[in-house]
Design an enzyme around this catalytic site. Structure first.
Site, PDB file in Angstrom:
ATOM      1  N   SER A 147       7.705  12.323  -2.514  1.00 18.11           N
ATOM      2  CA  SER A 147       7.311  10.919  -2.417  1.00 18.11           C
ATOM      3  C   SER A 147       8.412  10.069  -1.800  1.00 18.11           C
ATOM      4  O   SER A 147       8.173   8.933  -1.412  1.00 18.11           O
ATOM      5  CB  SER A 147       6.925  10.354  -3.789  1.00 18.11           C
TER       6      SER A 147
ATOM      7  N   CYS B  81      17.437   6.034  -2.665  1.00 19.72           N
ATOM      8  CA  CYS B  81      17.245   6.847  -3.867  1.00 19.72           C
ATOM      9  C   CYS B  81      18.270   7.981  -3.931  1.00 19.72           C
ATOM     10  O   CYS B  81      18.847   8.240  -4.991  1.00 19.72           O
ATOM     11  CB  CYS B  81      15.823   7.394  -3.941  1.00 19.72           C
TER      12      CYS B  81
ATOM     13  N   LEU C 225       8.504  -2.464   3.185  1.00 15.75           N
ATOM     14  CA  LEU C 225       8.144  -1.922   4.503  1.00 15.75           C
ATOM     15  C   LEU C 225       9.103  -0.794   4.866  1.00 15.75           C
ATOM     16  O   LEU C 225      10.186  -0.680   4.302  1.00 15.75           O
ATOM     17  CB  LEU C 225       8.238  -3.021   5.561  1.00 15.75           C
TER      18      LEU C 225
ATOM     19  N   SER D 210       0.814  -1.218   0.000  1.00 16.42           N
ATOM     20  CA  SER D 210       0.000   0.000   0.000  1.00 16.42           C
ATOM     21  C   SER D 210       0.846   1.266   0.000  1.00 16.42           C
ATOM     22  O   SER D 210       0.312   2.366  -0.115  1.00 16.42           O
ATOM     23  CB  SER D 210      -0.920   0.018   1.222  1.00 16.42           C
TER      24      SER D 210
ATOM     25  N   ASN E  40      12.883   8.865  -7.953  1.00 18.55           N
ATOM     26  CA  ASN E  40      13.159   8.119  -6.721  1.00 18.55           C
ATOM     27  C   ASN E  40      12.361   6.831  -6.610  1.00 18.55           C
ATOM     28  O   ASN E  40      12.826   5.857  -6.010  1.00 18.55           O
ATOM     29  CB  ASN E  40      12.882   8.982  -5.488  1.00 18.55           C
TER      30      ASN E  40
ATOM     31  N   SER F 157      -1.216  -5.197   3.178  1.00 21.08           N
ATOM     32  CA  SER F 157      -1.324  -3.916   3.885  1.00 21.08           C
ATOM     33  C   SER F 157      -2.066  -4.208   5.173  1.00 21.08           C
ATOM     34  O   SER F 157      -3.109  -4.872   5.147  1.00 21.08           O
ATOM     35  CB  SER F 157      -2.103  -2.901   3.049  1.00 21.08           C
TER      36      SER F 157
ATOM     37  N   TYR G 207       4.133   3.813  -1.395  1.00 23.35           N
ATOM     38  CA  TYR G 207       4.458   4.339  -2.714  1.00 23.35           C
ATOM     39  C   TYR G 207       5.367   3.401  -3.496  1.00 23.35           C
ATOM     40  O   TYR G 207       5.214   3.233  -4.700  1.00 23.35           O
ATOM     41  CB  TYR G 207       5.096   5.726  -2.598  1.00 23.35           C
ATOM     42  N   VAL G 208       6.343   2.802  -2.820  1.00 20.38           N
ATOM     43  CA  VAL G 208       7.205   1.859  -3.524  1.00 20.38           C
ATOM     44  C   VAL G 208       6.393   0.630  -3.917  1.00 20.38           C
ATOM     45  O   VAL G 208       6.520   0.101  -5.023  1.00 20.38           O
ATOM     46  CB  VAL G 208       8.430   1.490  -2.662  1.00 20.38           C
TER      47      VAL G 208
HETATM   48  N1  LIG Z   1       9.811   6.386  -1.332  1.00 20.82           N
HETATM   49  C1  LIG Z   1      10.991   6.282  -1.911  1.00 20.82           C
HETATM   50  O1  LIG Z   1      11.347   7.101  -2.750  1.00 20.82           O
HETATM   51  C2  LIG Z   1      11.929   5.167  -1.549  1.00 20.82           C
HETATM   52  C3  LIG Z   1      13.110   5.019  -2.292  1.00 20.82           C
HETATM   53  C4  LIG Z   1      13.990   4.013  -1.973  1.00 20.82           C
HETATM   54  C5  LIG Z   1      13.685   3.147  -0.921  1.00 20.82           C
HETATM   55  N2  LIG Z   1      12.547   3.329  -0.199  1.00 20.82           N
HETATM   56  C6  LIG Z   1      12.275   2.393   0.891  1.00 20.82           C
HETATM   57  O2  LIG Z   1      11.178   1.588   0.545  1.00 20.82           O
HETATM   58  C7  LIG Z   1      10.446   1.236   1.704  1.00 20.82           C
HETATM   59  C8  LIG Z   1       8.990   1.634   1.473  1.00 20.82           C
HETATM   60  O3  LIG Z   1       8.944   3.012   1.250  1.00 20.82           O
HETATM   61  P1  LIG Z   1       7.612   3.749   0.846  1.00 20.82           P
HETATM   62  O4  LIG Z   1       8.004   5.089   0.391  1.00 20.82           O
HETATM   63  O5  LIG Z   1       6.799   2.904  -0.033  1.00 20.82           O
HETATM   64  O6  LIG Z   1       6.899   3.873   2.263  1.00 20.82           O
HETATM   65  P2  LIG Z   1       5.353   3.989   2.590  1.00 20.82           P
HETATM   66  O7  LIG Z   1       4.660   4.670   1.454  1.00 20.82           O
HETATM   67  O8  LIG Z   1       5.253   4.592   3.911  1.00 20.82           O
HETATM   68  O9  LIG Z   1       4.836   2.476   2.647  1.00 20.82           O
HETATM   69  C9  LIG Z   1       5.201   1.617   3.674  1.00 20.82           C
HETATM   70  C10 LIG Z   1       4.413   0.334   3.615  1.00 20.82           C
HETATM   71  O10 LIG Z   1       4.688  -0.434   4.787  1.00 20.82           O
HETATM   72  C11 LIG Z   1       3.504  -0.646   5.544  1.00 20.82           C
HETATM   73  N3  LIG Z   1       3.832  -0.385   6.940  1.00 20.82           N
HETATM   74  C12 LIG Z   1       4.062   0.821   7.496  1.00 20.82           C
HETATM   75  N4  LIG Z   1       4.411   0.690   8.798  1.00 20.82           N
HETATM   76  C13 LIG Z   1       4.394  -0.621   9.046  1.00 20.82           C
HETATM   77  C14 LIG Z   1       4.662  -1.387  10.194  1.00 20.82           C
HETATM   78  N5  LIG Z   1       5.022  -0.823  11.362  1.00 20.82           N
HETATM   79  N6  LIG Z   1       4.568  -2.717  10.088  1.00 20.82           N
HETATM   80  C15 LIG Z   1       4.187  -3.283   8.957  1.00 20.82           C
HETATM   81  N7  LIG Z   1       3.903  -2.596   7.832  1.00 20.82           N
HETATM   82  C16 LIG Z   1       4.021  -1.274   7.871  1.00 20.82           C
HETATM   83  C17 LIG Z   1       2.492   0.309   4.998  1.00 20.82           C
HETATM   84  O11 LIG Z   1       1.191  -0.211   4.913  1.00 20.82           O
HETATM   85  P3  LIG Z   1       0.100  -0.431   5.978  1.00 20.82           P
HETATM   86  O12 LIG Z   1       0.301   0.611   7.035  1.00 20.82           O
HETATM   87  O13 LIG Z   1      -1.146  -0.281   5.231  1.00 20.82           O
HETATM   88  O14 LIG Z   1       0.352  -1.794   6.440  1.00 20.82           O
HETATM   89  C18 LIG Z   1       2.936   0.521   3.576  1.00 20.82           C
HETATM   90  O15 LIG Z   1       2.407  -0.490   2.768  1.00 20.82           O
HETATM   91  C19 LIG Z   1      11.067   2.000   2.848  1.00 20.82           C
HETATM   92  O16 LIG Z   1      11.916   1.137   3.568  1.00 20.82           O
HETATM   93  C20 LIG Z   1      11.865   3.068   2.167  1.00 20.82           C
HETATM   94  O17 LIG Z   1      12.988   3.432   2.910  1.00 20.82           O
HETATM   95  C21 LIG Z   1      11.649   4.309  -0.508  1.00 20.82           C
END
Ligand SMILES: NC(=O)c1ccc[n+]([C@@H]2O[C@H](COP(=O)([O-])OP(=O)(O)OC[C@H]3O[C@@H](n4cnc5c(N)ncnc54)[C@H](OP(=O)(O)O)[C@@H]3O)[C@@H](O)[C@H]2O)c1
Ligand SMILES: NC(=O)c1ccc[n+]([C@@H]2O[C@H](COP(=O)([O-])OP(=O)(O)OC[C@H]3O[C@@H](n4cnc5c(N)ncnc54)[C@H](OP(=O)(O)O)[C@@H]3O)[C@@H](O)[C@H]2O)c1
Ligand SMILES: NC(=O)c1ccc[n+]([C@@H]2O[C@H](COP(=O)([O-])OP(=O)(O)OC[C@H]3O[C@@H](n4cnc5c(N)ncnc54)[C@H](OP(=O)(O)O)[C@@H]3O)[C@@H](O)[C@H]2O)c1
Ligand SMILES: NC(=O)c1ccc[n+]([C@@H]2O[C@H](COP(=O)([O-])OP(=O)(O)OC[C@H]3O[C@@H](n4cnc5c(N)ncnc54)[C@H](OP(=O)(O)O)[C@@H]3O)[C@@H](O)[C@H]2O)c1
Ligand SMILES: [Zn+2]
Ligand SMILES: [Zn+2]
Lengths: 56, 346, 346, 346, 346, 56
Positions: free
Chosen positions: B182, B149, B75, B12, B313, B36, B14-15
């Site tokens: 994002s 990123c 996550l 759910s 990113n 999610s 962004y990634v």
């Molecule tokens: N955004 C970027 O540009 C980017 C780039 C490189 C790497 N990343 C990495 O990719 C990962 C995901 O990033 P994102 O931007 O997609 O983050 P996000 O939008 O906040 O999504 C996080 C996901 O994890 C779930 N989640 C959140 N807290 C949780 C918990 N305590 N236990 C279990 N599930 C949980 C959330 O869904 P529910 O709360 O619905 O379960 C959601 O599906 C991160 O580790 C981030 O560092 C992100």
């Protein structure tokens, strides 16, 4: 009014005469939340804070 | 050929949404489950409005995951390491997008993340999923770590200079990074509130950013420092690296070096024009694609090299590199499912 | 199968760039020539930075065009009609994105454009390239007119209501339209200057907009009026149509009507949710794709129907519908080359 | 003259911050206390970065409020009515920015807010703080209700037409409103998250918006309906009202009517130019000021009148009108403290 | 006291508009004439929509200028120097906002602008209008040069470090600057077109930017280099300066140094907080005001100092500093007419 | 086809055999507008350009 030094920004922080140990206050210069950790000498330290982390 | 079954944990976010955008069109895979916790039972398109009609999946809980061929994990940082054994029990191939398995050395993790790694034995099993740097290691890999990123933008800008051993070892490389919103994921916070973030040029990590560790590891060089600023864009990272060569170098020579490093790379474009609006890399020109645009300039007076990299990113900085890495690991053509042209202007 | 050879006139504009983004990935076509008078001799990617590495083409002048199988024309309004015979001599199939051949009746053209059409005999040869409305006529068509982006949003929002003959003929339908900046094309002007346009909510055509003519023609209904406002986005149109039914109607009945009209449409999505951020159509959710999101609401107190449509002006509002129409005309699967998932968030 | 002592409840919100921006420069007042429950003890500038150096105040809790001369209340809707007696005990003059005391008739409140008003006896004591409509009633008022920002835009666009009894009573007036993000206050939510809100054109209340009640009350006319859309701007509201006259009317006659209504108004500007970028009201041109720009157009073909109003939701739509109303109530020159020229471009 | 009569040359530009916003409220001056060649005869508010109702002036041509007390010149770079004698004949006090008289030494001008200065004898008559650096020289000055906006941000960030002689003379200072779109003035160009500039993070001068000359002159230090990036905002400059101290220095010591330098400055605010959204300078927090926010951070591991400054390019970066300088030159209170609180959020 | 070296980016620029002195062409690698300034040896230089300056 007495003064103590802010550990964050080295500003003089004015203190009431009746300030108490472990009282919390805010540095008027840098806004850091401070705690009185000793009365003599009057010493301030950063108050424990819940870490906000809104990183990108 | 039977399709490889993939599940996505944290779908759910962004990634997660970006992985779905890519994998739903990937010819060799099919999506088994998406998790999610907060939207379990709801259709994917309620959270990801762009995926309406592209998939009829609904989210399930992590606890309901069944075995699959490849498990993508998206996550937040810190949520994966404690669960790594459970995830490994679900699938023979893991791709973790979080920061939990990016560093090779446990001491680096402890230093930059402030606590010991809960499963240090897993660190060396993961390959850092940046094909331009670790393509050989990715072949046949069974545990792939996603990239940072900001780190990726810094690494790709500088790697040719480092590889060619051009830089003065005595002088630190300073990398200024501008980042879109994002990057921080889907969770709202006071700083991401539209009235606060719109129009902001907000320095948020001028010193000691964690991605520094990844950059140094990939470049094999200590003297690199980062400063990060949040700007008003949704997708995109721009890295501007200031570096000093051992000896004066001219631009045609840098052309040769960058071409040697990246000439065969499917997703790197050298951008350096003398005319028009688009003379150097700008993340606006890669939105939605897996391209990283790389460019450079030399300051005649001082000899300073400015090396630049712009990427999306969520793509090259996350989901795109992860899928590219999986393609390599599985022996599929590297660009499979990634033939997306950027959307411009947008 | 031999690929159909396509040339694009006015390929340096935004619609031209979008046609290239689509056609470069289209499996049944290849690009022969692309024209630009002001950038002749320059590589396409200087003007379209996203197309770097996607094509090595350079622009030529219109005068250098050679015969081809299909000619796409993406010139400004008024530039096509005078040249129509010359274009027709170059290719057996024409797709004109401008407004020059959208109206069927010469008197409508004269009324809305303020002067007689220079080639009225051609008007009836063109089919209006909106498959949701003219699919049958598009089969085998040899002259296809592109659509107006604002008009398309208005038409798609209202067509099911009109088709079901639900609306009170005595009461005018008012359509408020919010439009993004790429609608006006690539040419800078004082109103498109970033400091002026950023953050603007600028009513620019509150009455008597030309697209009204197309909307009325497609809906077969006179009493429709439009008001247009420019907002701070690059891609996207939102139409909010206020209509009054003959008799009170409830939302479940409207669901039935919209589903009947659009249930089989590959590029229309009905968006009407009671939860979450994305309850109604928003162009942000279709960026880069050929989707048009359609939704509606009924005001219990007054009976007013609000019908909404959101689309990407360069896709469903221009290049996307044009390629979809060509697919139909050529007998290819209608969605060929258009299987693009929106980029979100962006 | 001794300065009037003012305290502000809910001063950490956006309206609270705007009141501070105005009142800190107001020559006849001084700020006594400002409350925030979540930031009590913190300096005002931590929350309102623009007020750094403009004030050294820190927030206190509501419970710590002392008596003062005028109490401004900027709490969320629903938080004021239950506390009205306590607030009235603190100060002889109340200015409540919330929606709790905007409607005169308890039955209207119950209908639009879904529950009976907890203190209906207070409703008739409040004057609706829109000087252009209720200037006489504001003189000497001791309880002033702030305005709804969307409502104000609709009212100011239409009031001259209603006052001149021009409109066809049989035909409803439809008001399309585009709204900026600060309207919803400081609290983040999934829809206000920057990646979601940036570039959005999001219809969020196409029917039955609560501000309808205020608009009807002020115009004395039932047949007015509103539709609201959120766009990518931080400050600003644009109302586009579509109205039908009893008899055809020409633009010069409308000029006369709008001039008669607003010619003497210090904060209303008639905007209707035939040249340049700024031909009609756009909220971008009033940012930071108390101006409401009003304009109109007539559709020759249909007779439709489009009446427009653009304002800054935090100023004319909230804090500005409130201070203007207080000035009137106190017998001060009406424009005191409000002589701010908009910031443009911004 | 009789009001000083001021005329503004190039008043239709953005700096001209900002000068008007300030001077129309300035108690000691009145505006005599305002020039524009392209809008001569038109009301000022056609070009500056915010000034509607604030002034009834119309533009005249430069050729129609009459003598006045103070002449502000807001023409593009290169347009002032050739006309300097004519301007000097019109008024005893000149304030030139362009870059034509910012450098003291003719050889610097020739080096950075690529041609000899047409009136080198005038260079030493001008005082650089940055009060925080040249307050003493500004007293009684009769020729004041406006500042470069990017230069000012760099200078104000670094000046305390230089003044305290803290920096390692062997190591260059690198200044990364993010700039908003109004910096380039009102004239549209392909790069300022909204679809191109919206969402861009566009490096446009990574090396050898002309403002470097001003920064070096003001700091008295050669080893400073700049890199500039255009971001999606209308007003604002952020400078991030990376500097290396001779000896390790801790943050409290830097607090002392910055306080010593700026503690008495009316328009400089030190911003360095450990909590909240606004921990460091962000131009968003100064929009519309003459404030420059200054902050810093020290990287413990490397000793690197990051010094930051955020300002509004049209205010502290142009019109604001110019009016402040005039106030000093005329012996008026320095903050006269500049008591504007930023508009936030906007 | 013969080749010459782009003075901007050191890429090999393919040239037709019948290329003419003072002919203009574009480097396929870096996009720089080039002019043939000598035929033997085959030499390219940057073509004169109207300076676009859209600085901020
Ligand atoms: N955004 C970027 O540009 C980017 C780039 C490189 C790497 N990343 C990495 O990719 C990962 C995901 O990033 P994102 O931007 O997609 O983050 P996000 O939008 O906040 O999504 C996080 C996901 O994890 C779930 N989640 C959140 N807290 C949780 C918990 N305590 N236990 C279990 N599930 C949980 C959330 O869904 P529910 O709360 O619905 O379960 C959601 O599906 C991160 O580790 C981030 O560092 C992100
Ligand atoms: N933008 C939209 O959202 C949209 C939507 C639906 C329909 N349309 C229609 O599509 C057409 C193209 O729109 P656009 O947005 O792509 O416009 P654009 O960006 O301005 O592009 C126009 C193209 O035509 C060329 N051109 C301009 N003036 C010309 C002239 N006098 N003679 C010959 N060529 C000329 C331009 O290239 P050179 O100057 O380099 O030759 C450019 O390639 C228009 O008719 C428009 O109404 C646009
Ligand atoms: N924003 C606009 O454009 C606008 C226009 C016209 C009218 N209004 C009205 O003005 C009022 C304030 O709006 P705003 O935009 O300033 O909202 P806001 O930014 O959300 O501020 C609300 C304030 O109330 C406090 N607060 C929130 N919940 C509370 C609770 N349960 N009990 C006590 N205090 C609470 C908050 O501070 P703490 O949580 O720190 O105590 C904050 O100071 C609202 O009634 C709104 O309808 C707003
Ligand atoms: N914008 C900033 O942030 C900023 C900051 C610091 C300094 N400055 C400097 O301030 C000056 C004005 O900048 P700006 O941003 O206001 O520029 P601008 O918006 O382009 O305005 C320039 C003004 O000069 C007039 N003008 C243009 N070309 C002219 C010519 N060839 N001969 C005579 N008049 C001409 C224009 O009016 P007409 O064409 O109508 O005559 C207009 O009034 C520039 O020198 C700039 O470097 C700007
Ligand atoms: Zn302190
Ligand atoms: Zn080259």
């Amino acid at each position: 009014m007495s003064q103590a030094i802010c550990p964050e920004c080295a500003a003089g922080v004015p203190l009431r005469e009746d300030v108490m140990l472990h009282e919390f206050l805010t540095c008027p210069e840098c806004g850091t939340a401070l705690e009185v950790v000793s009365l003599s000498p009057l010493t301030l330290d950063r108050a424990p804070q819940v870490e906000e982390d809104w990183g990108e | 050929m039977e399709r490889v079954r993939i599940s996505i944990v944290g779908a759910s976010g962004y990634v997660g949404g970006e992985l779905l955008r890519l994998l739903l069109r990937h010819p060799y895979v099919e999506i088994a489950q998406v998790t999610s916790e907060s939207h379990a039972g709801e259709p994917v398109h309620r959270v990801h409005p762009h995926l309406r009609k592209a998939t009829g999946l609904t989210f399930c809980r992590m606890a309901d995951l069944k075995p699959c061929d490849v498990l993508f994990i998206a996550l937040p940082h810190g949520q994966v390491a404690p669960r790594i054994e459970a995830f490994a029990a679900l699938a023979p191939v893991l791709v973790d997008l979080s920061a939990d398995f990016r560093l090779r050395r446990p001491e680096d993790y402890a230093r930059w993340y402030g606590h010991p790694h809960p499963h240090p034995e897993w660190l060396s099993r993961f390959v850092y999923g940046l094909p331009e740097r670790y393509r050989a290691e990715l072949r046949g890999a069974r545990a792939i770590s996603g990239v940072g990123c900001n780190a990726t933008a810094a690494i790709l800008a500088l790697w040719p200079l480092v590889q060619a051993d051009l830089l003065d070892p005595e002088r630190p490389v300073i990398v200024d990074i501008q980042a879109a919103s994002s990057e921080a994921g889907r969770e709202p916070n006071p700083g991401s509130h539209h009235p606060e973030r719109h129009g902001a040029i907000r320095p948020y990590a001028p010193v000691q950013h964690r991605h520094t560790a990844e950059v140094r590891q990939a470049l094999g060089r200590e003297g690199v420092v980062l400063s990060l600023t949040a700007v008003d864009a949704v997708r995109g990272v721009l890295a501007i690296a200031h570096a000093w060569p051992r000896d004066r170098i001219a631009e045609p020579e840098l052309w040769r070096i960058y071409r040697a490093a990246y000439g065969e790379e499917p997703f790197i474009r050298l951008v350096k024009d003398r005319q028009g609006v688009h003379r150097l890399p700008d993340p606006k020109a890669v939105v939605g694609s897996n391209f990283a645009d790389v460019g450079f300039a030399v300051e005649e007076e001082t000899g300073r090299i400015v090396a630049l990299c712009a990427l999306d990113n969520l793509m090259k900085g996350a989901a795109g590199s992860a899928v590219q890495s999986l393609n390599i690991a599985m022996g599929w053509p590297e660009t499979t499912g990634l033939d997306l042209i950027p959307v411009y202007p947008a």
